[in-house]
Design a protein around this motif. Structure first.
Motif: not given
Ligand code: C2E
Ligand code: CA
Ligand code: CA
Ligand code: CA
Length: 284
Positions: A38-41, A54-73
């Motif tokens: 249930e995650f998205i980068v 743009i030199s680089s892209l930092e991967a930052l994960v989020r949680w696609k919570h079924p009730q709470q929506g997008l949860v920050r790391p």
């Protein structure tokens, strides 16, 4: 009225109980979320301040919570760290972001272009001290036929200082693969500058707290200048994190900072929005 000792104890007890339950629920939810993926980068660009590209892209994960929506790391990474769940989650982020990079590289080839943007992946302390790390990284890169020089790994000072000898060993193996190493959140941890030269770090990321109060005030400028001097003396490039204003950007350019990241350029974006952004060939 003053609560009796017993009553206070019960309140305290109940609070602790609630907190333990909340934490346990979060842990259970997290375990299930990892099984169900249930995650998205999200990706946040890191900009080369001299070219404005743009030199680089930092991967930052989020949680696609079924009730709470997008949860920050910040809400779940600490629990993932404490429970060891960060190991499967971190591996998932590495796989997912390397997959995404490969996809963008192939798309660029079809357009007759070269995708020269690297990917930066955060490694937690737990992942860093886990025995199979190098093998996992090798497996991901090999299965995708991805050139290891396109990968950067971000680690914090505490990951190094928890076990400097182990860190040295892992760094050597990563260096042998030409994987670049960034020291994350610089200035928030030990801030012991003397050990830095012992490690083959390529990039130093100055923590946002130093950048957000960066104005023409001499004192703050001097601190950032000192960090830049040190990093350059040790042969490292510097990323300024959390650039939000044009004034901060101008000052950092004047100070000779190579790279920058922050809401002034872009927030972390989902893969589709990231693609739209780099296809527009932005220049800041
Ligand atoms: P970090 O590695 O220091 O990542 C930068 C954080 O600063 C991100 O928060 C980003 O959204 C935020 N940020 C960037 N520019 C600005 C700005 O201009 N202003 C402000 N106020 N914030 C800015 P995010 O995405 O919520 O991530 C928080 C932390 O969670 C990360 O801090 C990192 O320590 C951790 N994290 C995120 N993804 C992963 C992961 O895949 N693995 C591990 N181990 N940790 C992760
Ligand atoms: Ca980071
Ligand atoms: Ca950081
Ligand atoms: Ca951080």
């Amino acid at each position: 009225a003053k609560a009796s000792g017993k009553a206070r104890y019960e309140v305290f007890n109940r609070e602790m109980h609630t907190r333990a339950l909340t934490r346990l629920k979060l842990e259970n939810d997290l375990r299930r979320a990892i099984d169900r993926q249930e995650f998205i980068v999200y990706y946040q660009p890191i900009i080369c301040l001299s070219t404005g590209q743009i030199s680089s892209l930092e991967a930052l994960v989020r949680w696609k919570h079924p009730q709470q929506g997008l949860v920050r790391p910040d809400h779940f990474i600490p629990v993932a760290e404490a429970t060891g769940l960060i190991i499967p989650l971190g591996l998932w982020v590495l796989e997912k972001s390397c997959n995404q990079l490969k996809f963008w590289q192939q798309q660029a080839i079809q357009r007759g272009e070269i995708f020269d943007i690297t990917i930066s992946v955060n490694l937690s302390v737990k992942q860093f001290s886990q025995p199979g790390l190098i093998e996992q990284i090798d497996r991901v890169l090999e299965s995708l036929e991805l050139d290891s020089k396109n990968l950067k790994l971000e680690i914090t000072e505490s990951a190094i200082m928890d076990n400097p000898d182990l860190a040295s060993e892992i760094f050597q193996q990563l260096k042998a693969r030409k994987i670049q190493l960034s020291l994350d959140d610089f200035g928030t941890g030990y801030s012991s500058l003397s050990y830095l030269h012992r490690f083959p770090l390529d990039i130093l990321k100055i923590d946002r707290s130093f950048i957000s109060n960066l104005d023409s005030m001499e004192k703050n400028l001097e601190v950032v200048q000192a960090i830049l001097n040190l990093a350059h003396h040790l042969g490292m490039s510097v990323v300024a994190e959390g650039i939000e204003t044009q004034e901060q950007l101008s000052l950092l350019r004047l100070l000779g900072c190579e790279l920058g990241q922050g809401y002034l350029f872009a927030q972390p974006l989902d893969p589709q929005a990231t693609e739209t952004l780099f296809l527009s060939h932005p220049q800041w």
